[in-house]
Design a protein around this motif. Structure first.
Motif, PDB file in Angstrom:
ATOM      1  N   ALA A 193       0.821  -1.209   0.000  1.00 14.67           N
ATOM      2  CA  ALA A 193       0.000   0.000   0.000  1.00 14.67           C
ATOM      3  C   ALA A 193       0.854   1.257   0.000  1.00 14.67           C
ATOM      4  CB  ALA A 193      -0.932  -0.012   1.216  1.00 14.67           C
ATOM      5  N   ALA A 195      -6.726   6.513  -0.602  1.00 16.83           N
ATOM      6  CA  ALA A 195      -7.609   5.353  -0.429  1.00 16.83           C
ATOM      7  C   ALA A 195      -6.817   4.052  -0.392  1.00 16.83           C
ATOM      8  CB  ALA A 195      -8.634   5.323  -1.561  1.00 16.83           C
ATOM      9  N   ARG A 238      -6.554   1.502   2.749  1.00 11.40           N
ATOM     10  CA  ARG A 238      -6.915   0.095   2.566  1.00 11.40           C
ATOM     11  C   ARG A 238      -5.803  -0.816   3.087  1.00 11.40           C
ATOM     12  NH1 ARG A 238     -10.699  -3.990   1.617  1.00 11.40           N
ATOM     13  NH2 ARG A 238      -9.658  -5.696   0.510  1.00 11.40           N
ATOM     14  N   ARG A 293     -14.702   0.572   4.595  1.00 10.74           N
ATOM     15  CA  ARG A 293     -13.906  -0.543   4.097  1.00 10.74           C
ATOM     16  C   ARG A 293     -14.311  -0.983   2.692  1.00 10.74           C
ATOM     17  NH1 ARG A 293     -14.458  -4.778   8.219  1.00 10.74           N
ATOM     18  NH2 ARG A 293     -13.675  -3.095   9.536  1.00 10.74           N
ATOM     19  N   LEU A 347     -13.071   1.684   0.153  1.00 12.13           N
ATOM     20  CA  LEU A 347     -11.624   1.625  -0.051  1.00 12.13           C
ATOM     21  C   LEU A 347     -11.235   0.402  -0.870  1.00 12.13           C
ATOM     22  CD1 LEU A 347     -10.400   2.607   3.537  1.00 12.13           C
ATOM     23  CD2 LEU A 347     -10.595   4.077   1.518  1.00 12.13           C
ATOM     24  N   GLY A 348     -11.909  -0.707  -0.643  1.00 12.20           N
ATOM     25  CA  GLY A 348     -11.636  -1.896  -1.449  1.00 12.20           C
ATOM     26  C   GLY A 348     -11.999  -1.691  -2.905  1.00 12.20           C
ATOM     27  N   THR A 403      -9.398   0.555  -4.535  1.00 13.16           N
ATOM     28  CA  THR A 403      -8.166  -0.203  -4.768  1.00 13.16           C
ATOM     29  C   THR A 403      -8.334  -1.160  -5.946  1.00 13.16           C
ATOM     30  OG1 THR A 403      -7.672  -0.071  -2.414  1.00 13.16           O
ATOM     31  CG2 THR A 403      -6.452  -1.692  -3.684  1.00 13.16           C
ATOM     32  N   ALA A 418      -6.486  -5.542  -2.939  1.00 15.13           N
ATOM     33  CA  ALA A 418      -7.945  -5.486  -3.001  1.00 15.13           C
ATOM     34  C   ALA A 418      -8.593  -6.801  -2.606  1.00 15.13           C
ATOM     35  CB  ALA A 418      -8.382  -5.096  -4.413  1.00 15.13           C
ATOM     36  N   VAL A 422      -7.807  -5.726   8.879  1.00 12.39           N
ATOM     37  CA  VAL A 422      -8.801  -4.670   9.043  1.00 12.39           C
ATOM     38  C   VAL A 422      -9.025  -4.413  10.521  1.00 12.39           C
ATOM     39  CG1 VAL A 422      -9.983  -5.052   6.878  1.00 12.39           C
ATOM     40  CG2 VAL A 422     -10.627  -6.417   8.836  1.00 12.39           C
TER      41      VAL A 422
END
Length: 488
Positions: free
Chosen positions: A10, A70, A74, A84, A87-88, A91, A143, A152
């Protein structure tokens, strides 16, 4: 033990996106490093011509910075349950974009399409394509398309994993979600592959059997060989010479009304330059720009033995005629420009899109059908009653020839009208500028700009006429040309 892979990935992706954003911000200030100007920068960076202006660059920079944030959130497991999924999705979109660009770049690296600029070729081969493929794979893993997933946290601001989150981390994402993500990633890749096929592998077919009645009439077809090309042209009449250049993306047929009118007092030549009609290059390298087109015209006039002539063109060919007169003022006595190119202004969006690699090839191939030719005529002409089957065939069939199809996007990318506009105040020949007030390609306001910038211009605006003036308002255009070209 917490997996450090996603955070590192990331951080690397976010740094890449943020660095790209900073470059766009720098270019938005007017800086064109490492190129000498914005056009050269566009060709080197993108392989095509797009406006490097703040209006374009600033939104791109903002988008890149937002996606960088973002992706970083993530990877670090920030954002809480509500953010969440967002953001996924961002990504995943980043992964799709990078992998699509990598796929297209791989096609270019393998030789698909026209030869790009040298700078873009090496940047694509050594930097853009491998970087996009590697970064795209990392974003896909981040992702959750494959791999161990992303740690998470349970609440925004970063708390300890909840029991449900820890359970999901141990067991991996549910199979259904994984397949949904994989499908979402595969779809743009499949669409990109289909588009690449349409741009570089699909062959719309050529209409070799077409024979225009015009070519069997009094003017007939003639051919003239030069070291560069076998030029197709027509000749009719006697008197002082007038050379007419086939309108851009058209051929000698488009001037047939004017040939009949002018040949009563002039020797009229109408020539297809490279990429038009039935002229064919001999295989030598050719530059699809003002140097190439004016050089081809110079070779044709030399082969004809015409030291001095009046010269005319419509649309693109009006710009080529103007550029030739500016470069060879002693050879051109008068200029007739019908709705010409030549001003440094943006084209309609449908033409601007042709400047983009792959997009231009796809649009030209997709628009090679007869129905597309008829639709184009309806945009170019005000008088729909002129659009007969014979006229549609005359416009469509020669345009299906492979060399002519390719010339459309090559010229759109290569022609740079900054030179012609800058030289307008130094263009000393008498010039007739004619424009249709209903022109849907180049706005009639450009006629007034030509009139203001040219030292010796006669400007005529014709009501009820579109862009294809030689066909749409043939008699009115012929009369204006006869009057202007009359020997004095």
């Amino acid at each position: 033990m917490r997996n450090s892979g996603p955070p590192r990935t990331a951080v690397a992706l976010a740094a890449l996106l943020a660095g790209d954003a900073l470059l766009h911000l720098a270019w938005a200030t007017g800086l064109t490093w490492p190129a000498p100007d914005a056009r050269a920068l566009s060709i080197a960076v993108l392989g095509g011509v797009v406006p490097f202006t703040p209006r374009v660059l600033l939104p791109l920079a903002a988008l890149l910075l937002a996606t960088a944030a973002a992706v970083l959130a993530r990877g670090l497991g920030l954002g809480g349950r509500r953010l969440r999924p967002v953001l996924g999705a961002v990504t995943l979109a980043v992964a799709a974009g990078l992998l699509v660009r990598g796929l297209v770049g791989a096609a270019w690296a393998c030789g698909a399409g026209d030869e790009p600029s040298r700078a873009f070729h090496w940047l694509n081969l050594l930097l853009y394509t491998p970087l996009c493929l590697i970064a795209g794979a990392g974003a896909a893993r981040l992702a959750g398309v494959w791999g161990t997933g992303v740690p998470v946290t349970g609440a925004a601001g970063g708390g300890r994993d909840t029991g449900a989150a820890r359970e999901e981390g141990r067991r991996g994402a549910p199979r259904r979600r994984v397949w949904m993500r994989r499908t979402a990633l595969a779809l743009p890749l499949a669409l990109a592959g289909t588009a690449l096929y349409g741009a570089y592998a699909y062959d719309p077919g050529e209409q070799h059997g077409y024979r225009s009645p015009y070519l069997t009439a009094a003017a007939g077809s003639r051919y003239l060989d030069t070291p560069l090309a076998r030029f197709h042209y027509v000749r009719q009449g006697t008197g002082s010479p007038v050379v007419l250049l086939s309108p851009g993306a058209s051929w000698t047929f488009a001037w047939h009304h004017q040939v009949d009118a002018l040949s009563r007092t002039h020797t009229v030549y109408v020539v297809d330059l490279p990429g038009q009609g039935f002229t064919r290059l001999h295989g030598h390298p050719f530059s699809w720009d003002l140097d190439g087109m004016t050089g081809a015209l110079d070779g044709f006039l030399d082969a004809l033995g015409l030291p001095r002539t009046a010269l005319g063109g419509n649309s693109w060919s009006g710009g080529w005629a103007l550029a030739y007169a500016q470069r060879h003022p002693g050879r051109i006595s008068r200029l007739v420009l019908l709705a010409p190119s030549g001003l440094d202004e943006r084209d309609p969006m449908t033409w601007e899109a042709l400047k983009l690699p792959a997009v231009g090839e796809l649009l030209v191939n997709a628009g090679s059908g007869r129905s597309a030719a008829e639709a184009s005529l309806r945009r170019l002409l005000v008088h729909d009653e002129l659009i007969t089957d014979d006229l549609v065939d005359a416009v469509w069939a020669p345009g299906t020839l492979d060399a002519n199809r390719r010339a459309v996007y090559r010229l759109e990318r290569g022609l740079d009208w900054r030179e012609t506009e800058a030289a307008l105040p130094r263009t000393r020949q008498p010039v007739l500028v004619v424009w249709g007030r209903q022109d849907s390609v180049l706005p009639v306001a450009q006629a007034r700009r030509f009139g203001a910038l040219l030292p010796d211009a006669t400007v005529r605006e014709l009501d009820g006429c579109g862009h294809a003036l030689t066909l749409d308002c043939a008699d009115r255009v012929s009369a204006l040309m006869e009057e202007f070209l009359r020997d004095r």
